[in-house]
Design a protein around this motif. Structure first.
Motif, PDB file in Angstrom:
ATOM      1  N   GLU A  67      21.129  28.540  42.431  1.00 34.90           N
ATOM      2  CA  GLU A  67      22.441  28.286  43.046  1.00 34.90           C
ATOM      3  C   GLU A  67      23.295  29.545  43.078  1.00 34.90           C
ATOM      4  O   GLU A  67      24.380  29.538  43.644  1.00 34.90           O
ATOM      5  CB  GLU A  67      23.205  27.210  42.258  1.00 34.90           C
ATOM      6  N   ASN A  68      22.831  30.623  42.423  1.00 30.01           N
ATOM      7  CA  ASN A  68      23.655  31.830  42.295  1.00 30.01           C
ATOM      8  C   ASN A  68      23.029  33.051  42.959  1.00 30.01           C
ATOM      9  O   ASN A  68      23.340  34.183  42.606  1.00 30.01           O
ATOM     10  CB  ASN A  68      23.929  32.117  40.816  1.00 30.01           C
ATOM     11  N   ALA A  70      23.500  34.268  45.789  1.00 28.99           N
ATOM     12  CA  ALA A  70      24.485  35.096  46.494  1.00 28.99           C
ATOM     13  C   ALA A  70      25.105  36.148  45.573  1.00 28.99           C
ATOM     14  O   ALA A  70      25.615  37.167  46.041  1.00 28.99           O
ATOM     15  CB  ALA A  70      25.577  34.221  47.097  1.00 28.99           C
ATOM     16  N   TYR A 100      16.837  22.510  46.009  1.00 30.33           N
ATOM     17  CA  TYR A 100      16.936  22.121  47.413  1.00 30.33           C
ATOM     18  C   TYR A 100      17.983  21.027  47.606  1.00 30.33           C
ATOM     19  O   TYR A 100      18.102  20.450  48.665  1.00 30.33           O
ATOM     20  CB  TYR A 100      15.576  21.614  47.924  1.00 30.33           C
ATOM     21  N   TRP A 102      21.519  21.231  47.037  1.00 29.01           N
ATOM     22  CA  TRP A 102      22.766  21.668  47.645  1.00 29.01           C
ATOM     23  C   TRP A 102      22.500  22.375  48.970  1.00 29.01           C
ATOM     24  O   TRP A 102      21.750  23.340  49.020  1.00 29.01           O
ATOM     25  CB  TRP A 102      23.519  22.615  46.705  1.00 29.01           C
ATOM     26  N   GLU A 103      23.172  21.894  50.025  1.00 28.47           N
ATOM     27  CA  GLU A 103      22.960  22.470  51.345  1.00 28.47           C
ATOM     28  C   GLU A 103      23.405  23.922  51.422  1.00 28.47           C
ATOM     29  O   GLU A 103      22.867  24.699  52.206  1.00 28.47           O
ATOM     30  CB  GLU A 103      23.716  21.647  52.384  1.00 28.47           C
ATOM     31  N   GLU A 104      24.429  24.293  50.628  1.00 27.87           N
ATOM     32  CA  GLU A 104      24.948  25.652  50.723  1.00 27.87           C
ATOM     33  C   GLU A 104      24.084  26.668  49.967  1.00 27.87           C
ATOM     34  O   GLU A 104      24.361  27.864  50.017  1.00 27.87           O
ATOM     35  CB  GLU A 104      26.407  25.719  50.236  1.00 27.87           C
ATOM     36  N   ASN A 105      23.049  26.206  49.294  1.00 25.99           N
ATOM     37  CA  ASN A 105      22.154  27.148  48.608  1.00 25.99           C
ATOM     38  C   ASN A 105      21.403  28.029  49.605  1.00 25.99           C
ATOM     39  O   ASN A 105      21.299  27.694  50.781  1.00 25.99           O
ATOM     40  CB  ASN A 105      21.139  26.385  47.750  1.00 25.99           C
ATOM     41  N   ALA A 106      20.877  29.129  49.082  1.00 26.65           N
ATOM     42  CA  ALA A 106      20.113  30.046  49.925  1.00 26.65           C
ATOM     43  C   ALA A 106      18.913  29.314  50.533  1.00 26.65           C
ATOM     44  O   ALA A 106      18.426  28.334  49.967  1.00 26.65           O
ATOM     45  CB  ALA A 106      19.635  31.217  49.080  1.00 26.65           C
ATOM     46  N   GLN A 111      14.891  31.566  48.089  1.00 22.47           N
ATOM     47  CA  GLN A 111      14.807  31.041  46.719  1.00 22.47           C
ATOM     48  C   GLN A 111      13.413  31.268  46.133  1.00 22.47           C
ATOM     49  O   GLN A 111      13.265  31.687  44.986  1.00 22.47           O
ATOM     50  CB  GLN A 111      15.097  29.536  46.701  1.00 22.47           C
TER      51      GLN A 111
END
Ligand code: NI
Length: 256
Positions: A67-68, A70, A100, A102-106, A111
């Motif tokens: 999730e991090n 970015a 998979y 969260w939609e805003e994940n890379a 990943q």
């Protein structure tokens, strides 16, 4: 009860900002023998390393959480590798994996690429990986099966069949507060079926506090409630559950 080894905490989290020193200063008096506090990016990894240096019973995992991604800057992985090589209290690569949910994940390929590169580091340094798998069971399984690091499936949320395949390959299964939840059918089945020598206990604190503290801030001392539930499921004394899983944790992390 004593001999609690929490193999997955996030004591750098802001949920502990107000009383971190006080809490960590008291955990050993509440039966906690060991903690692995896990980084989610480079900054968080440094924070956890600081805690590990400050408290004898705390160890840390260093890595970038899916999730991090970015937050990753050029050169971060080199620094992570350097820390793992040189810092005795940095004993695992984590928290890493695939998310998979969260939609805003890379994107998935990004990943997967970072997950693989961090597994490579763990293998090179002969360290275990702390794996996060949310709604990515198939890809996680295939990558771990192919690359075969030492590792734990933290807060395991898959089916028992896959848990058994993992333990046959030598992986550990991390269980925490979820097993005490009312809707925990899958987690209970996993606890019933896996070999005890592959079971690790964890909080994922500040999240996932066990019943009757569900929804409150979690900490390592509450693991006794998880041990009670697992003892009930397996027909064992909860202290025995804590003793066995603490030994497993020490062997897994190669600490005393
Ligand atoms: Ni976590």
């Amino acid at each position: 009860m004593n001999n609690i080894f929490d193999t997955h905490a996030h004591y750098d989290d802001e949920a502990f900002s107000e009383d971190r020193e006080e809490l960590l200063g008291l955990l050993q008096t509440k039966g906690v023998a060991g903690v692995l506090s896990c980084g989610i990016n480079l900054v968080s990894s440094y924070e956890n390393l600081k805690l590990a240096k400050q408290y004898d019973y705390i160890y840390c995992a260093i890595g970038i959480h899916p999730e991090n991604i970015a937050d990753e800057r050029k050169g971060d992985l080199d620094l992570i590798k350097e820390l793992l090589k040189t810092e005795p209290k940095a004993v695992a690569v984590g928290e890493i994996g695939l998310d998979y949910y969260w939609e805003e994940n890379a994107p998935r390929d990004v990943q997967i690429d970072l997950f693989r590169r961090q597994i490579e580091i763990a293998k090179e340094l002969d360290l275990p990986v702390i794996v996060h798998d949310r709604d990515a069971h198939e890809d996680t399984f295939n990558i771990l099966k192919e690359m075969r690091p030492k590792g734990v499936l933290h807060c395991y949320s898959g089916e028992k069949e896959q848990a058994l395949q993992y333990t046959k390959m030598g992986f550990y299964i991390g269980m925490g507060g979820v097993v005490t939840f009312k809707n925990a059918r899958k987690a209970v089945e996993v606890v019933e079926s896996i070999p005890l020598d592959k079971l690790l206990l964890e909080t994922d604190c500040p999240y996932l506090a066990p019943v009757p503290h569900r929804g409150e801030r979690n900490d390592s001392s509450l693991i006794y409630l998880v041990a009670e539930k697992i003892g009930e499921i397996r027909g064992m004394d909860p202290q025995e559950v804590l003793d066995i899983t603490a030994e497993n944790a020490k062997a897994f992390l190669n600490v005393k």
